[in-house]
Scaffold this motif. Structure first.
Motif, PDB file in Angstrom:
ATOM      1  N   ASP A  32      -3.182   0.352  19.274  1.00 41.17           N
ATOM      2  CA  ASP A  32      -4.622   0.352  19.059  1.00 41.17           C
ATOM      3  C   ASP A  32      -5.194   1.748  19.260  1.00 41.17           C
ATOM      4  OD1 ASP A  32      -7.043  -0.999  18.507  1.00 41.17           O
ATOM      5  OD2 ASP A  32      -7.555  -0.885  20.635  1.00 41.17           O
ATOM      6  N   PRO A  39      -5.030   6.603  11.532  1.00 44.18           N
ATOM      7  CA  PRO A  39      -4.883   5.279  10.900  1.00 44.18           C
ATOM      8  C   PRO A  39      -3.565   5.102  10.153  1.00 44.18           C
ATOM      9  CG  PRO A  39      -7.064   6.176  10.499  1.00 44.18           C
ATOM     10  CD  PRO A  39      -6.266   7.274  11.123  1.00 44.18           C
ATOM     11  N   MET A  42      -0.761   2.845  11.431  1.00 45.14           N
ATOM     12  CA  MET A  42      -0.915   1.392  11.513  1.00 45.14           C
ATOM     13  C   MET A  42       0.287   0.634  10.933  1.00 45.14           C
ATOM     14  SD  MET A  42      -4.331  -0.687  10.640  1.00 45.14           S
ATOM     15  CE  MET A  42      -4.249  -0.597   8.866  1.00 45.14           C
ATOM     16  N   PHE A  43       0.580   0.891   9.672  1.00 39.80           N
ATOM     17  CA  PHE A  43       1.662   0.130   9.054  1.00 39.80           C
ATOM     18  C   PHE A  43       3.042   0.627   9.474  1.00 39.80           C
ATOM     19  CE2 PHE A  43      -1.609  -0.816   5.664  1.00 39.80           C
ATOM     20  CZ  PHE A  43      -1.839  -2.094   6.146  1.00 39.80           C
ATOM     21  N   ARG A  44       3.059   1.840   9.977  1.00 44.72           N
ATOM     22  CA  ARG A  44       4.359   2.353  10.440  1.00 44.72           C
ATOM     23  C   ARG A  44       4.782   1.662  11.730  1.00 44.72           C
ATOM     24  NH1 ARG A  44       3.981   8.743  10.306  1.00 44.72           N
ATOM     25  NH2 ARG A  44       6.236   8.589  10.415  1.00 44.72           N
ATOM     26  N   ILE A  46       5.043  -1.421  12.161  1.00 46.88           N
ATOM     27  CA  ILE A  46       5.780  -2.665  11.913  1.00 46.88           C
ATOM     28  C   ILE A  46       7.271  -2.413  12.086  1.00 46.88           C
ATOM     29  CG2 ILE A  46       6.358  -4.396  10.190  1.00 46.88           C
ATOM     30  CD1 ILE A  46       3.621  -3.892   8.947  1.00 46.88           C
TER      31      ILE A  46
ATOM     32  N   VAL B 126     -12.365  -3.256  15.299  1.00 48.70           N
ATOM     33  CA  VAL B 126     -11.122  -4.001  15.187  1.00 48.70           C
ATOM     34  C   VAL B 126     -10.151  -3.537  16.272  1.00 48.70           C
ATOM     35  CG1 VAL B 126     -10.276  -2.355  13.476  1.00 48.70           C
ATOM     36  CG2 VAL B 126      -9.207  -4.576  13.661  1.00 48.70           C
ATOM     37  N   VAL B 128      -6.375  -3.303  17.058  1.00 51.35           N
ATOM     38  CA  VAL B 128      -5.132  -3.330  16.273  1.00 51.35           C
ATOM     39  C   VAL B 128      -3.985  -3.875  17.118  1.00 51.35           C
ATOM     40  CG1 VAL B 128      -3.531  -1.937  14.931  1.00 51.35           C
ATOM     41  CG2 VAL B 128      -5.946  -1.344  14.978  1.00 51.35           C
ATOM     42  N   VAL B 133      -1.290  -6.694  12.366  1.00 53.31           N
ATOM     43  CA  VAL B 133      -0.932  -5.675  11.374  1.00 53.31           C
ATOM     44  C   VAL B 133       0.118  -6.224  10.405  1.00 53.31           C
ATOM     45  CG1 VAL B 133       0.191  -3.434  11.039  1.00 53.31           C
ATOM     46  CG2 VAL B 133      -1.519  -3.712  12.826  1.00 53.31           C
ATOM     47  N   VAL B 136      -1.598  -8.604   8.026  1.00 54.84           N
ATOM     48  CA  VAL B 136      -2.427  -7.848   7.071  1.00 54.84           C
ATOM     49  C   VAL B 136      -1.541  -7.180   6.033  1.00 54.84           C
ATOM     50  CG1 VAL B 136      -3.919  -5.825   6.823  1.00 54.84           C
ATOM     51  CG2 VAL B 136      -4.340  -7.463   8.668  1.00 54.84           C
ATOM     52  N   PHE B 137      -0.468  -6.554   6.510  1.00 53.20           N
ATOM     53  CA  PHE B 137       0.424  -5.857   5.576  1.00 53.20           C
ATOM     54  C   PHE B 137       1.021  -6.837   4.570  1.00 53.20           C
ATOM     55  CE2 PHE B 137       4.696  -4.408   4.407  1.00 53.20           C
ATOM     56  CZ  PHE B 137       4.348  -3.249   3.727  1.00 53.20           C
ATOM     57  N   VAL B 140      -1.789  -7.749   1.969  1.00 50.62           N
ATOM     58  CA  VAL B 140      -2.232  -6.715   1.019  1.00 50.62           C
ATOM     59  C   VAL B 140      -1.082  -6.150   0.204  1.00 50.62           C
ATOM     60  CG1 VAL B 140      -4.242  -6.061   2.398  1.00 50.62           C
ATOM     61  CG2 VAL B 140      -2.092  -4.856   2.724  1.00 50.62           C
ATOM     62  N   GLN B 156       6.822   4.992   4.564  1.00 52.97           N
ATOM     63  CA  GLN B 156       5.817   4.871   5.613  1.00 52.97           C
ATOM     64  C   GLN B 156       6.373   4.252   6.896  1.00 52.97           C
ATOM     65  OE1 GLN B 156       2.198   5.686   5.400  1.00 52.97           O
ATOM     66  NE2 GLN B 156       3.260   7.014   3.959  1.00 52.97           N
ATOM     67  N   ARG B 184      -0.314   3.094  -2.245  1.00 55.81           N
ATOM     68  CA  ARG B 184      -1.398   3.324  -1.281  1.00 55.81           C
ATOM     69  C   ARG B 184      -2.755   2.968  -1.889  1.00 55.81           C
ATOM     70  NH1 ARG B 184      -0.233   6.358   3.251  1.00 55.81           N
ATOM     71  NH2 ARG B 184      -2.439   6.870   3.410  1.00 55.81           N
ATOM     72  N   MET B 187      -3.067  -0.814  -2.089  1.00 50.61           N
ATOM     73  CA  MET B 187      -3.243  -1.407  -0.758  1.00 50.61           C
ATOM     74  C   MET B 187      -4.631  -1.125  -0.212  1.00 50.61           C
ATOM     75  SD  MET B 187       0.468  -1.039   1.013  1.00 50.61           S
ATOM     76  CE  MET B 187      -0.106  -1.710   2.549  1.00 50.61           C
ATOM     77  N   LEU B 191      -7.191  -3.919   0.942  1.00 47.62           N
ATOM     78  CA  LEU B 191      -7.770  -3.902   2.292  1.00 47.62           C
ATOM     79  C   LEU B 191      -9.294  -4.005   2.231  1.00 47.62           C
ATOM     80  CD1 LEU B 191      -5.744  -1.222   4.321  1.00 47.62           C
ATOM     81  CD2 LEU B 191      -6.004  -3.639   4.866  1.00 47.62           C
ATOM     82  N   TYR B 198     -10.166  -3.226   8.532  1.00 48.57           N
ATOM     83  CA  TYR B 198      -8.964  -2.388   8.517  1.00 48.57           C
ATOM     84  C   TYR B 198      -9.084  -1.283   7.469  1.00 48.57           C
ATOM     85  CZ  TYR B 198      -6.166  -5.250  11.648  1.00 48.57           C
ATOM     86  OH  TYR B 198      -5.680  -5.887  12.744  1.00 48.57           O
ATOM     87  N   LEU B 201     -10.469   1.687   8.775  1.00 46.63           N
ATOM     88  CA  LEU B 201      -9.544   2.345   9.695  1.00 46.63           C
ATOM     89  C   LEU B 201      -8.452   3.096   8.929  1.00 46.63           C
ATOM     90  CD1 LEU B 201      -9.252   2.400  12.791  1.00 46.63           C
ATOM     91  CD2 LEU B 201      -7.631   0.528  12.572  1.00 46.63           C
ATOM     92  N   TRP B 202      -7.943   2.415   7.895  1.00 49.06           N
ATOM     93  CA  TRP B 202      -6.804   2.975   7.162  1.00 49.06           C
ATOM     94  C   TRP B 202      -7.316   3.618   5.881  1.00 49.06           C
ATOM     95  CZ3 TRP B 202      -3.629   1.770   2.704  1.00 49.06           C
ATOM     96  CH2 TRP B 202      -2.358   2.353   2.746  1.00 49.06           C
ATOM     97  N   ARG B 203      -7.637   4.851   5.957  1.00 51.53           N
ATOM     98  CA  ARG B 203      -8.225   5.501   4.795  1.00 51.53           C
ATOM     99  C   ARG B 203      -7.109   5.979   3.858  1.00 51.53           C
ATOM    100  NH1 ARG B 203      -7.379   9.062   8.631  1.00 51.53           N
ATOM    101  NH2 ARG B 203      -6.728  11.177   8.101  1.00 51.53           N
ATOM    102  N   ARG B 205      -5.439   8.842   1.696  1.00 46.90           N
ATOM    103  CA  ARG B 205      -5.424  10.300   1.636  1.00 46.90           C
ATOM    104  C   ARG B 205      -5.460  10.779   0.204  1.00 46.90           C
ATOM    105  NH1 ARG B 205      -1.031  11.507   6.027  1.00 46.90           N
ATOM    106  NH2 ARG B 205      -2.305  11.442   7.864  1.00 46.90           N
TER     107      ARG B 205
END
Lengths: 172, 205
Positions: A32, A39, A42-44, A46, B126, B128, B133, B136-137, B140, B156, B184, B187, B191, B198, B201-203, B205
């Motif tokens: 968190d 950000p 986040m998915f890394r 997992i 949120v 996390v 996660v 969510v993954f 999406v 990733q 990306r 996704m 999202l 989320y 949070l997860w922008r 790039r």
């Protein structure tokens, strides 16, 4: 593994440090924290390289090896004969040899007569008959108490086929 | 005496042969060596399968299938190349095939049953957590193609550079970067649509 304090001190956006990534994959609080700093983490978060399949590694490996043995055994059973050119030519040579031999055998006129084979067959049968005779042949018999059964013969008159005598031994 | 003792103490190399040596031993007919190889690679193979497929039981089945294919195709391995690259190629091929089959099954059966989740309060902060996660993954990434998802996972989550991914998948590095960009982007759109908290949070790039 590093502590949460160490993680928060060292973590930077776009960090590639393996220890930091491993920590964030196991700690919700630090995930968190890291997700609000970077950000992309986040998915890394997992999984991780030390993930274990359901049931554990030992059971997984045992399952794989069992299936490998089954498949190996099945492959051995299912091996089909392969007709290579070498085997085909060897078989053809054998067939040709037998054919030529048979033809030569017939062409030379060698034809064994029955006279050659007959004594052998006769001797064999005689030997078998001789071997089968286990009791003495009675040519003359005299007794006052015996009951003798006679039947007429085809060429030599009466032929005795049965003698019943209580005084004779039982195995005669 | 010291020399004798040194000979008796097994070195690390003698206890743990590298992957290429193990493969040679297996090719020589030693099934026990294959067990060593399976034990060594299980975590990596399973982790990659799990991230691509997103389901523990399916990932386990696919991992087993990968090892069986490995056993049957070990003769084809060329020692010039890294064993892990060859193994990863097998993993991704099997996993992508599985994803394609699963997608076609789901599309046929559940095309009208997909739920679109919307947040009741997008402004709410949120927290996390790993389980969230993962969920969510999974949701999406369902819109990604199997190849896009595989590349995204390897880059990733497995920290694999695009050049290595290109070697594993047998394609150009520019193709990998293109798939990554599209993954990306897709996704991010998903999202924003389903998990706006989320998405902020997860922008992208």
């Amino acid at each position: 593994m590093i502590s949460c304090r160490e993680f928060r001190d060292q973590f930077q956006p776009q960090s590639q440090d393996a220890n930091l990534l491993e920590h964030v994959r196991t700690c919700d609080a630090c995930l968190d924290f890291a997700a609000h700093v970077d950000p992309d983490i986040m998915f890394r978060a997992i999984g991780g390289s030390e993930m274990v399949p359901p049931g554990g590694v030992d059971a997984f490996v045992d399952d794989v090896m069992r299936q490998v043995r089954v498949r190996s055994a099945a492959n051995v059973v299912n091996i089909q004969p392969r007709w290579s050119w070498r085997r085909m030519s060897a078989a053809a040579a054998i067939v040709a040899g037998v054919t030529v031999g048979t033809t030569m055998y017939v062409m030379t006129g060698f034809n064994p007569s029955h006279d050659v084979l007959k004594p052998v067959a006769t001797a064999h049968v005689a030997m078998v008959q001789k071997n089968l005779t286990t009791k003495p042949v009675v040519e003359t018999y005299e007794s006052e108490n015996a009951t003798i059964v006679e039947v007429p013969g085809e060429s030599t008159g009466a032929q005795i086929v049965m003698i019943v005598d209580d005084s004779l031994p039982s195995d005669l | 005496m010291a020399a004798v003792l040194r000979l008796m103490i097994p070195t690390k190399e003698s206890v743990e042969p590298d992957d290429r040596q193990l493969v040679e031993t297996i090719r020589g007919g030693d099934a026990d060596a294959f067990e060593v190889l399976v034990r060594r690679k299980t975590s990596k193979v399973y982790a990659l399968c799990y991230r691509i497929i997103g389901n523990a039981e399916d990932a386990k089945d696919i991992s087993q299938l990968v090892f069986l294919k490995l056993w049957e195709n070990l003769e084809k391995y060329d020692k010039q190349y890294a064993f892990d690259t060859w193994l990863y190629r097998m993993v991704t091929n099997v996993a992508i095939d599985f994803m394609r089959n699963r997608q076609s099954r789901e599309n046929a059966v559940n095309s009208n049953l997909r739920l679109v989740r919307t947040s009741s309060d997008p402004e709410q902060g949120v927290v996390v957590q790993h389980k969230e996660v993962e969920a969510v993954f999974e949701e999406v990434s369902a819109t990604l193609s199997p190849k896009q998802k595989t590349i995204f996972v390897m880059n990733q989550m497995d920290d694999m550079p695009s050049a290595e991914i290109a070697r594993v998948l047998g394609c150009r590095e520019s193709t990998v970067r293109n798939h990554l960009f599209n993954a990306r982007k897709a996704m991010q759109q998903q999202l924003e649509k389903r998990f706006p908290e989320y998405a902020r949070l997860w922008r992208q790039r």
